[in-house]
Design a protein around this motif. Structure first.
Motif, PDB file in Angstrom:
ATOM      1  N   VAL A  14      40.407   2.204  18.295  1.00  0.00           N
ATOM      2  CA  VAL A  14      40.786   3.149  19.344  1.00  0.00           C
ATOM      3  C   VAL A  14      39.405   3.056  20.532  1.00  0.00           C
ATOM      4  N   MET A  15      38.217   3.501  19.816  1.00  0.00           N
ATOM      5  CA  MET A  15      37.196   3.465  20.581  1.00  0.00           C
ATOM      6  C   MET A  15      36.715   2.087  21.252  1.00  0.00           C
ATOM      7  N   LEU A  16      36.926   1.172  20.607  1.00  0.00           N
ATOM      8  CA  LEU A  16      36.697  -0.333  21.012  1.00  0.00           C
ATOM      9  C   LEU A  16      37.554  -0.430  22.350  1.00  0.00           C
ATOM     10  N   ASN A  17      38.947  -0.032  22.121  1.00  0.00           N
ATOM     11  CA  ASN A  17      39.759  -0.306  23.172  1.00  0.00           C
ATOM     12  C   ASN A  17      39.424   0.598  24.465  1.00  0.00           C
ATOM     13  N   TYR A  18      38.807   1.753  24.371  1.00  0.00           N
ATOM     14  CA  TYR A  18      38.415   2.678  25.259  1.00  0.00           C
ATOM     15  C   TYR A  18      37.099   1.944  26.091  1.00  0.00           C
ATOM     16  N   TRP A  19      36.174   1.504  25.261  1.00  0.00           N
ATOM     17  CA  TRP A  19      34.875   1.206  25.712  1.00  0.00           C
ATOM     18  C   TRP A  19      35.345  -0.233  26.472  1.00  0.00           C
ATOM     19  N   ASP A  20      36.102  -1.258  26.082  1.00  0.00           N
ATOM     20  CA  ASP A  20      36.603  -2.346  26.681  1.00  0.00           C
ATOM     21  C   ASP A  20      37.032  -2.127  28.124  1.00  0.00           C
ATOM     22  N   PHE A  21      37.918  -0.847  27.913  1.00  0.00           N
ATOM     23  CA  PHE A  21      38.550  -0.664  29.302  1.00  0.00           C
ATOM     24  C   PHE A  21      37.555  -0.215  30.521  1.00  0.00           C
ATOM     25  N   LYS A  22      36.530   0.385  29.909  1.00  0.00           N
ATOM     26  CA  LYS A  22      35.391   0.936  30.778  1.00  0.00           C
ATOM     27  C   LYS A  22      34.641  -0.380  31.231  1.00  0.00           C
TER      28      LYS A  22
ATOM     29  N   ASN B 219      45.715   8.212  22.224  1.00  0.00           N
ATOM     30  CA  ASN B 219      45.780   7.209  21.132  1.00  0.00           C
ATOM     31  C   ASN B 219      45.275   7.827  19.769  1.00  0.00           C
ATOM     32  N   LEU B 220      43.868   8.768  19.994  1.00  0.00           N
ATOM     33  CA  LEU B 220      43.350   9.480  18.848  1.00  0.00           C
ATOM     34  C   LEU B 220      44.453  10.601  18.392  1.00  0.00           C
ATOM     35  N   ASN B 221      45.368  11.168  19.326  1.00  0.00           N
ATOM     36  CA  ASN B 221      46.379  12.068  18.639  1.00  0.00           C
ATOM     37  C   ASN B 221      47.425  11.480  17.977  1.00  0.00           C
ATOM     38  N   LYS B 222      47.828  10.108  18.382  1.00  0.00           N
ATOM     39  CA  LYS B 222      48.591   9.253  17.749  1.00  0.00           C
ATOM     40  C   LYS B 222      48.332   9.108  16.360  1.00  0.00           C
ATOM     41  N   LEU B 223      46.988   8.504  16.347  1.00  0.00           N
ATOM     42  CA  LEU B 223      46.556   8.441  14.909  1.00  0.00           C
ATOM     43  C   LEU B 223      46.467   9.806  14.027  1.00  0.00           C
ATOM     44  N   ALA B 224      46.216  10.650  14.531  1.00  0.00           N
ATOM     45  CA  ALA B 224      46.306  11.949  13.698  1.00  0.00           C
ATOM     46  C   ALA B 224      47.454  12.244  13.146  1.00  0.00           C
ATOM     47  N   ILE B 225      48.538  12.065  14.116  1.00  0.00           N
ATOM     48  CA  ILE B 225      49.895  12.167  13.454  1.00  0.00           C
ATOM     49  C   ILE B 225      50.223  10.991  12.457  1.00  0.00           C
ATOM     50  N   LEU B 226      50.007   9.975  12.679  1.00  0.00           N
ATOM     51  CA  LEU B 226      50.188   8.759  11.760  1.00  0.00           C
ATOM     52  C   LEU B 226      49.461   9.264  10.540  1.00  0.00           C
ATOM     53  N   ALA B 227      48.146   9.945  10.409  1.00  0.00           N
ATOM     54  CA  ALA B 227      47.646  10.311   9.068  1.00  0.00           C
ATOM     55  C   ALA B 227      48.436  11.589   8.288  1.00  0.00           C
ATOM     56  N   GLN B 228      49.195  12.337   9.245  1.00  0.00           N
ATOM     57  CA  GLN B 228      49.962  13.268   8.536  1.00  0.00           C
ATOM     58  C   GLN B 228      51.215  12.771   7.943  1.00  0.00           C
ATOM     59  N   GLU B 229      51.699  11.648   8.431  1.00  0.00           N
ATOM     60  CA  GLU B 229      53.118  11.287   8.235  1.00  0.00           C
ATOM     61  C   GLU B 229      53.285  10.318   6.953  1.00  0.00           C
ATOM     62  N   GLU B 230      51.946   9.659   6.682  1.00  0.00           N
ATOM     63  CA  GLU B 230      52.068   8.834   5.413  1.00  0.00           C
ATOM     64  C   GLU B 230      50.636   8.895   4.850  1.00  0.00           C
ATOM     65  N   ASN B 231      50.540   8.374   3.618  1.00  0.00           N
ATOM     66  CA  ASN B 231      49.117   8.649   3.023  1.00  0.00           C
ATOM     67  C   ASN B 231      48.182   7.307   3.103  1.00  0.00           C
ATOM     68  N   ASN B 232      47.729   7.493   4.297  1.00  0.00           N
ATOM     69  CA  ASN B 232      46.902   6.219   4.636  1.00  0.00           C
ATOM     70  C   ASN B 232      45.716   6.245   4.094  1.00  0.00           C
ATOM     71  N   THR B 233      45.032   4.950   3.898  1.00  0.00           N
ATOM     72  CA  THR B 233      43.971   4.793   3.203  1.00  0.00           C
ATOM     73  C   THR B 233      42.643   5.438   3.977  1.00  0.00           C
TER      74      THR B 233
ATOM     75  N   TYR C 298      41.559   8.834  33.762  1.00  0.00           N
ATOM     76  CA  TYR C 298      42.740   8.092  32.997  1.00  0.00           C
ATOM     77  C   TYR C 298      42.337   7.311  31.953  1.00  0.00           C
ATOM     78  N   ALA C 299      40.896   6.940  31.852  1.00  0.00           N
ATOM     79  CA  ALA C 299      40.691   6.007  30.507  1.00  0.00           C
ATOM     80  C   ALA C 299      40.447   7.400  29.577  1.00  0.00           C
ATOM     81  N   ASP C 300      40.009   8.434  29.725  1.00  0.00           N
ATOM     82  CA  ASP C 300      39.834   9.418  28.586  1.00  0.00           C
ATOM     83  C   ASP C 300      41.291   9.970  28.349  1.00  0.00           C
ATOM     84  N   SER C 301      42.125   9.887  28.963  1.00  0.00           N
ATOM     85  CA  SER C 301      43.455  10.563  28.769  1.00  0.00           C
ATOM     86  C   SER C 301      44.244   9.448  27.906  1.00  0.00           C
ATOM     87  N   ILE C 302      44.023   8.271  27.917  1.00  0.00           N
ATOM     88  CA  ILE C 302      44.361   7.234  27.153  1.00  0.00           C
ATOM     89  C   ILE C 302      43.803   7.257  25.644  1.00  0.00           C
ATOM     90  N   LYS C 303      42.446   7.368  25.743  1.00  0.00           N
ATOM     91  CA  LYS C 303      41.708   7.500  24.479  1.00  0.00           C
ATOM     92  C   LYS C 303      42.313   8.693  23.840  1.00  0.00           C
TER      93      LYS C 303
END
Length: 222
Positions: free
Chosen positions: A120-128, A95-109, A87-92
């Motif tokens: 994202v990784m901090l959230n994953y590690w804290d969950f664990k 979130n990483l997929n959402k971040l990748a889409i975000l990068a495509q949708e706008e010119n992020n720094t 379950y934790a891996d699926s949430i991570k």
């Protein structure tokens, strides 16, 4: 309604507060944000529109996800480590997929992308980490069945990262890690019941000594 303009700023996290509520947002040069909030349900209602909105809505979604992790541990108490990690891996991954889409949708720094990936990784590690504490306290048999390989994620911790020193999920991770290490050490010497009293002198001292060895960032030590 109110508005303000910042004549100059560096890309990064900024804190704002309303009454007793506090939150963070990520600002980059050229951002123009409109913030919506309900003062009664502050965090849950917080959202942004305008240039830079998707970046900050993403970070708010991570914050709320982290808040709700406590509900997960209550609702799924006693779940074995295999099911939990799946379950934790699926949430991570989500979130990483959402971040990748975000990068495509706008010119992020690149600065934001680096920070958001860490978030994202901090959230994953804290969950664990929070799973470990709840399981050790209430389901010792399930806890004792957790293999050493589960703990491998801890090797990636970096509590000397200045960019994360004020980030709430990083602070929660640090706190949960210290609690778990204190409990782990205690369980080797004492009965389980006494090990979960985090207010004893021994527990506080142990966490303080460990904290001192983990970071050189002074505000994190107080």
């Amino acid at each position: 309604k109110f508005n303000f303009k910042l004549d100059s700023l560096e890309n990064g996290l900024y804190e704002f507060s309303h009454d007793k509520e506090h939150q963070l947002l990520y600002l980059s040069k050229g951002d123009s944000l409109l913030m919506y909030s309900n003062s009664v349900f502050f965090d849950e209602s917080l959202s942004y529109s305008g240039y830079g909105d998707k970046r900050n809505n993403f970070l708010i979604s991570l914050f709320l996800q982290n808040e709700k992790s406590r509900e997960f541990h209550l609702q799924h108490a006693g779940i074995d480590h295999i099911a939990f990690e799946h379950y934790a891996d699926s949430i991570k991954t989500l979130n990483l997929n959402k971040l990748a889409i975000l990068a495509q949708e706008e010119n992020n720094t690149s600065d934001f992308h680096e920070f958001a990936h860490k978030a994202v990784m901090l959230n994953y590690w804290d969950f664990k980490e929070s799973y470990l504490y709840t399981t050790a306290k209430f389901y010792p048999k399930v806890y004792n069945a957790i293999p050493k390989s589960y703990f491998g994620f801890r090797s990636q911790y970096d509590f000397d990262d200045e960019d994360l020193s004020d980030y709430y999920i990083n602070l929660r991770l640090l706190n949960n890690y210290l609690k778990n290490k204190s409990v782990q050490q205690c369980l080797k010497k004492k009965e389980a019941k006494s090990c979960f009293n985090l207010y004893t002198y021994e527990s506080i001292e142990q966490r303080a000594l460990l904290l001192d060895s983990l970071t050189e960032i002074k505000p994190l030590k107080y």
